[in-house]
Design an enzyme around this catalytic site. Structure first.
Site, PDB file in Angstrom:
ATOM      1  CG  ASP A   1      47.685  69.982  65.682  1.00 46.69           C
ATOM      2  OD1 ASP A   1      46.879  69.636  64.796  1.00 46.69           O
ATOM      3  OD2 ASP A   1      48.541  69.221  66.157  1.00 46.69           O
TER       4      ASP A   1
ATOM      5  CG  ASN B   1      52.065  61.272  69.990  1.00 49.47           C
ATOM      6  OD1 ASN B   1      51.609  60.814  71.024  1.00 49.47           O
ATOM      7  ND2 ASN B   1      51.413  62.150  69.255  1.00 49.47           N
TER       8      ASN B   1
ATOM      9  CD  GLN C   1      57.375  60.733  65.923  1.00 41.77           C
ATOM     10  OE1 GLN C   1      57.761  59.750  66.564  1.00 41.77           O
ATOM     11  NE2 GLN C   1      58.187  61.718  65.573  1.00 41.77           N
TER      12      GLN C   1
ATOM     13  CB  VAL D   1      55.293  65.014  61.451  1.00 44.90           C
ATOM     14  CG1 VAL D   1      56.474  65.775  60.856  1.00 44.90           C
ATOM     15  CG2 VAL D   1      54.006  65.352  60.721  1.00 44.90           C
TER      16      VAL D   1
ATOM     17  CG  HIS E   1      55.705  67.244  66.822  1.00 39.86           C
ATOM     18  ND1 HIS E   1      56.181  66.185  66.072  1.00 39.86           N
ATOM     19  CD2 HIS E   1      54.378  67.042  66.978  1.00 39.86           C
ATOM     20  CE1 HIS E   1      55.173  65.378  65.780  1.00 39.86           C
ATOM     21  NE2 HIS E   1      54.071  65.854  66.324  1.00 39.86           N
TER      22      HIS E   1
ATOM     23  CG  HIS F   1      51.000  67.157  70.414  1.00 39.36           C
ATOM     24  ND1 HIS F   1      50.136  67.317  69.358  1.00 39.36           N
ATOM     25  CD2 HIS F   1      51.868  66.185  70.041  1.00 39.36           C
ATOM     26  CE1 HIS F   1      50.461  66.477  68.396  1.00 39.36           C
ATOM     27  NE2 HIS F   1      51.514  65.776  68.787  1.00 39.36           N
TER      28      HIS F   1
END
Length: 117
Positions: free
Chosen positions: A31, A87, A94, A96, A100, A102
């Protein structure tokens, strides 16, 4: 067709990223704004905007992402203590809109430290 996200551009090799792991279905990158000493993102190659947008056909991919989380946690040496976070939507943090996960580790988490962008 939806606009390409930064993650799609990373997956396609158009934008460089610090790749930690990759296979035929997903990629894992560090990240760029880490919230813990270890903070990586597991991104499916197939774009799904939000978790809620996944459907029956995505079951195998979602399972693969979770198995990959375990593989990546072991690779990073954090398999004994890590947090996985997804998210869903702007109000949940969120930023993007390409699903995805984390993985956060090497930090003591409390129950009230659930906010994550």
């Amino acid at each position: 067709m939806a606009e390409e996200t930064i993650f799609t551009k990373i997956i396609n090799g158009d934008i460089p990223a610090d790749i930690v792991y990759q296979d035929e279905l997903c990629i894992c990158i560090k990240d760029i704004n880490p919230q813990a000493p270890t903070h990586v993102l597991v991104i499916p190659r197939q774009p799904i905007p939000r978790l809620v947008d996944a459907n029956e056909e995505d079951k195998a991919l979602l399972g693969h992402l979770m198995i990959s989380v375990g593989t990546i946690a072991k690779q990073l040496g954090v398999e004994d203590a890590f947090r996985v976070l997804i998210n869903n939507g702007e109000d949940a943090g969120q930023t993007v809109f390409h699903l995805h996960l984390h993985i956060l580790a090497n930090k003591k988490f409390s129950e009230d430290s659930l906010a994550m962008s």
